[in-house]
Design an enzyme around this catalytic site. Structure first.
Site, PDB file in Angstrom:
ATOM      1  N   CYS A  26      13.418   9.890   8.419  1.00 25.28           N
ATOM      2  CA  CYS A  26      13.238   9.348   9.770  1.00 25.28           C
ATOM      3  C   CYS A  26      14.538   9.429  10.542  1.00 25.28           C
ATOM      4  O   CYS A  26      14.538   9.538  11.757  1.00 25.28           O
ATOM      5  CB  CYS A  26      12.709   7.928   9.704  1.00 25.28           C
ATOM      6  SG  CYS A  26      13.603   6.928   8.533  1.00 25.28           S
ATOM      7  N   GLU A  71       9.493  14.779  16.903  1.00 31.63           N
ATOM      8  CA  GLU A  71      10.054  14.596  15.563  1.00 31.63           C
ATOM      9  C   GLU A  71       9.411  15.655  14.664  1.00 31.63           C
ATOM     10  O   GLU A  71       8.203  15.650  14.437  1.00 31.63           O
ATOM     11  CB  GLU A  71       9.749  13.193  15.043  1.00 31.63           C
ATOM     12  CG  GLU A  71      10.404  12.943  13.706  1.00 31.63           C
ATOM     13  CD  GLU A  71      10.154  11.544  13.153  1.00 31.63           C
ATOM     14  OE1 GLU A  71       9.032  11.030  13.335  1.00 31.63           O
ATOM     15  OE2 GLU A  71      11.069  10.977  12.539  1.00 31.63           O
ATOM     16  N   LYS A  85       0.845  -1.186   0.000  1.00 30.56           N
ATOM     17  CA  LYS A  85       0.000   0.000   0.000  1.00 30.56           C
ATOM     18  C   LYS A  85       0.879   1.234   0.000  1.00 30.56           C
ATOM     19  O   LYS A  85       1.703   1.433   0.883  1.00 30.56           O
ATOM     20  CB  LYS A  85      -0.934   0.056   1.209  1.00 30.56           C
ATOM     21  CG  LYS A  85      -1.997   1.127   0.981  1.00 30.56           C
ATOM     22  CD  LYS A  85      -2.661   1.678   2.210  1.00 30.56           C
ATOM     23  CE  LYS A  85      -1.901   2.740   2.932  1.00 30.56           C
ATOM     24  NZ  LYS A  85      -1.768   4.037   2.239  1.00 30.56           N
TER      25      LYS A  85
HETATM   26  P1  ADP Z   1       2.663  10.276   8.285  1.00 32.61           P
HETATM   27  O1  ADP Z   1       1.992  10.758   9.526  1.00 32.61           O
HETATM   28  O2  ADP Z   1       4.044  10.747   8.139  1.00 32.61           O
HETATM   29  O3  ADP Z   1       1.862  10.415   7.024  1.00 32.61           O
HETATM   30  P2  ADP Z   1       1.910   7.562   8.738  1.00 32.61           P
HETATM   31  O4  ADP Z   1       2.598   6.641   9.669  1.00 32.61           O
HETATM   32  O5  ADP Z   1       0.546   7.997   9.114  1.00 32.61           O
HETATM   33  O6  ADP Z   1       2.907   8.737   8.525  1.00 32.61           O
HETATM   34  O7  ADP Z   1       1.853   6.949   7.274  1.00 32.61           O
HETATM   35  C1  ADP Z   1       2.695   5.946   6.777  1.00 32.61           C
HETATM   36  C2  ADP Z   1       1.872   4.936   6.040  1.00 32.61           C
HETATM   37  O8  ADP Z   1       0.961   4.342   6.958  1.00 32.61           O
HETATM   38  C3  ADP Z   1       1.002   5.510   4.924  1.00 32.61           C
HETATM   39  O9  ADP Z   1       0.976   4.593   3.846  1.00 32.61           O
HETATM   40  C4  ADP Z   1      -0.359   5.608   5.566  1.00 32.61           C
HETATM   41  O10 ADP Z   1      -1.433   5.560   4.664  1.00 32.61           O
HETATM   42  C5  ADP Z   1      -0.360   4.389   6.448  1.00 32.61           C
HETATM   43  N1  ADP Z   1      -1.311   4.452   7.573  1.00 32.61           N
HETATM   44  C6  ADP Z   1      -1.755   5.539   8.238  1.00 32.61           C
HETATM   45  N2  ADP Z   1      -2.656   5.196   9.177  1.00 32.61           N
HETATM   46  C7  ADP Z   1      -2.794   3.848   9.126  1.00 32.61           C
HETATM   47  C8  ADP Z   1      -3.583   2.887   9.835  1.00 32.61           C
HETATM   48  N3  ADP Z   1      -4.423   3.245  10.783  1.00 32.61           N
HETATM   49  N4  ADP Z   1      -3.467   1.588   9.498  1.00 32.61           N
HETATM   50  C9  ADP Z   1      -2.603   1.204   8.527  1.00 32.61           C
HETATM   51  N5  ADP Z   1      -1.854   2.057   7.822  1.00 32.61           N
HETATM   52  C10 ADP Z   1      -1.921   3.367   8.106  1.00 32.61           C
END
Ligand code: ADP
Length: 500
Positions: free
Chosen positions: A302, A399, A192
């Site tokens: 990161c 961060e 994804k």
């Molecule tokens: P950022 O806050 O920097 O966008 P995230 O950790 O939210 O970082 O995003 C990293 C990846 O995790 C993206 O592909 C995002 O769509 C996905 N993501 C965000 N929320 C969820 C969730 N609840 N479950 C699974 N994947 C998620």
């Protein structure tokens, strides 16, 4: 910053068009089951680049079924490792051939300077795939001596369907760290992409099929985290999950994985990495490296060296030079030549960074440079430097993921070790010294997954990367990543003749 301001206000037309905006499932481009799309935006302007298929749980289910079938019945895990290796290698060649186009998609979607995408990120991505193509036919188990009349061997088998969730800061590189080892080991994949940057991975996956990858082996789903991402993390038929993103989301996916089928999870999460400049350091070199350690990729790394600790004896000189360097940094349209810094990826990140910068000012840190947005369009932020930062300030703990350098003063090694380690993160550290004892003491005392001594951000395909503490678990790249994608089966055979 004046020389580049005009370019920001009048963006260049990207030298690429969007060819693929659908999901890639079982070797076919398809729309989302719901028919929904979402816009992906140009961070230079906030304007829509393209509408992209919005995958959701149903699409993830379809993709996982395709990956399952390709694993259980398809040729991929059964073909010779040499054939797998050759397909991965052919893909790397195709990727290299299309560097300009993919780099342009990266820049358009993410905002990173085109020169960096074309000269650093895509070549590194190619290198990762070639590295893992090389591993495909070198994966094997052991013969194990056991007490008693038994012949014991271990088989290293692919784990099955790998679910992978990647972020937006290095879309192609993150794709390679995940997909490279998974495919080399004979697994099938559902990946994804991040909702901010869906364009490059699906383009690359198309090339993978042109290189001979069988249908269903690599499926790409674009969509949002709480829907498509969560669907993947909690899927009962996904055998392994690899995630890169924020620590908060890492906790969520780990929970989803354990609540569903206990799939093993590797996590590569946030950081607040120290960059330690000792009293004997060459200040000019240290300034330049600490600058790129934090400002590279608009600060969206990161492992950004986001806490610059400087020994008191060289502190004043360092601060003056770090400030001068930040002011010199060329900010502008990332498609223009010579640009070091483009816009942040989206308005959420942009607003968050500006909020943290304001908190730095309010909490009494010295604002040496920057401190505000750059220009009036898009998500550009001035390279910002704070000095006299104290450990309890928000800018010292949170961060930031933006172009903000925080400089701290220290007196001795024990103190800087203690302060460097007093964070929930443990991803990386930089050490700047010519004293071997100092380097050895620091590199052993720091609780981090990577220590760079007199260098920073060295990312060879063979070097493992990952975090201590809440920066994650597991290692990617290098030989270490293979174990994420392999099961170890012990096969014990009774020997009829005990004398053997
Ligand atoms: P950022 O806050 O920097 O966008 P995230 O950790 O939210 O970082 O995003 C990293 C990846 O995790 C993206 O592909 C995002 O769509 C996905 N993501 C965000 N929320 C969820 C969730 N609840 N479950 C699974 N994947 C998620």
């Amino acid at each position: 910053y004046k020389s580049t301001l005009a370019a920001v206000e009048d963006p260049i037309t990207p030298p690429v068009s969007v060819k693929y905006n659908q999901l890639l499932i079982n070797g076919q481009f398809v729309d989302a089951a719901s028919g929904k799309t979402f816009p992906t935006l140009d961070p230079r302007t906030g304007e829509v680049i393209a509408h992209v298929a919005e995958g959701d749980v149903e699409d993830v289910n379809r993709a996982v079924s395709a990956a399952r079938k390709a694993f259980d019945e398809g040729p991929w895990p059964r073909m010779t490792a040499y054939e797998r290796s050759r397909i991965i290698w052919r893909f790397a060649d195709l990727l290299e051939k299309h560097t300009d186009e993919i780099a342009a998609l990266e820049t358009w979607d993410n905002g990173k300077p085109y020169e960096q995408a074309a000269k650093v990120e895509i070549p590194m991505t190619v290198r990762i795939f070639r590295y893992y193509a090389g591993w495909a036919d070198k994966i094997h188990g052991l013969t194990v001596p056991a007490d008693g009349p038994y012949h014991v061997q271990t088989l290293h088998e692919p784990i099955g369907v790998a679910g992978q969730i990647i972020p937006w800061n290095f879309p192609m590189l993150m794709f390679s760290w995940k997909v490279g080892p998974a495919l080399a080991c004979g697994n099938t994949v559902v990946i994804k992409t991040a909702e901010q940057t869906p364009l490059s991975a699906v383009y690359a996956a198309k090339l993978f099929h042109e290189a001979g990858l069988p249908d269903g082996v690599l499926n790409v789903v674009s969509g949002f985290g709480p829907t498509a991402g969560a669907g993947l993390a909690s899927h009962m038929d996904v055998d392994k999950l690899a995630f890169t993103g924020s620590t908060d989301t890492g906790k969520i996916v780990l929970e989803l994985a354990s609540k569903s089928n206990l799939k093993p999870v590797t996590l590569e999460l946030g950081g607040k990495s120290p960059f330690i400049v000792c009293e004997d350091a060459d200040v000019d070199q240290a300034v330049e490296l600490s600058h790129s350690a934090v400002f590279f990729n608009q600060g969206q790394c990161c492992c950004a060296g986001s806490r610059t600790f400087v020994h008191e004896r060289v502190y004043n000189e360092f601060v003056e030079k770090a400030k001068a360097r930040a002011i010199e940094r060329t900010v502008g349209d990332p498609f223009r030549e010579g640009i070091e810094q483009g816009p942040q990826v989206d308005s959420d990140q942009f607003e968050k960074i500006l909020r943290i910068i304001r908190s730095g000012v309010e909490s009494g840190a010295n604002l040496e440079a920057g401190g505000d947005r750059f220009g009036t369009t898009g998500y550009y932020i001035q390279p910002t430097v704070f000095s006299d930062v104290q450990d309890d300030m928000l800018i010292a703990k949170e961060e930031i993921f933006g172009p903000v350098q925080s400089i701290f003063k220290f007196k001795d090694l024990d103190e800087v070790i203690q302060r460097s380690n007093s964070t929930r993160y443990g991803l990386a550290a930089g050490i700047f010294t010519h004293n071997l004892d100092t380097a050895n003491t620091l590199s052993r005392a720091l609780k981090v997954g990577t220590v760079w001594i007199n260098c920073y951000d060295v990312f060879d395909a063979a070097i493992p990367f990952g975090g201590y503490k809440m920066s994650g678990n597991g290692r990617e790249k290098g030989i270490y990543s293979l174990s994420n994608y392999l099961q170890v089966k012990a096969v014990v055979t009774s020997l009829n003749n005990p004398a053997w």
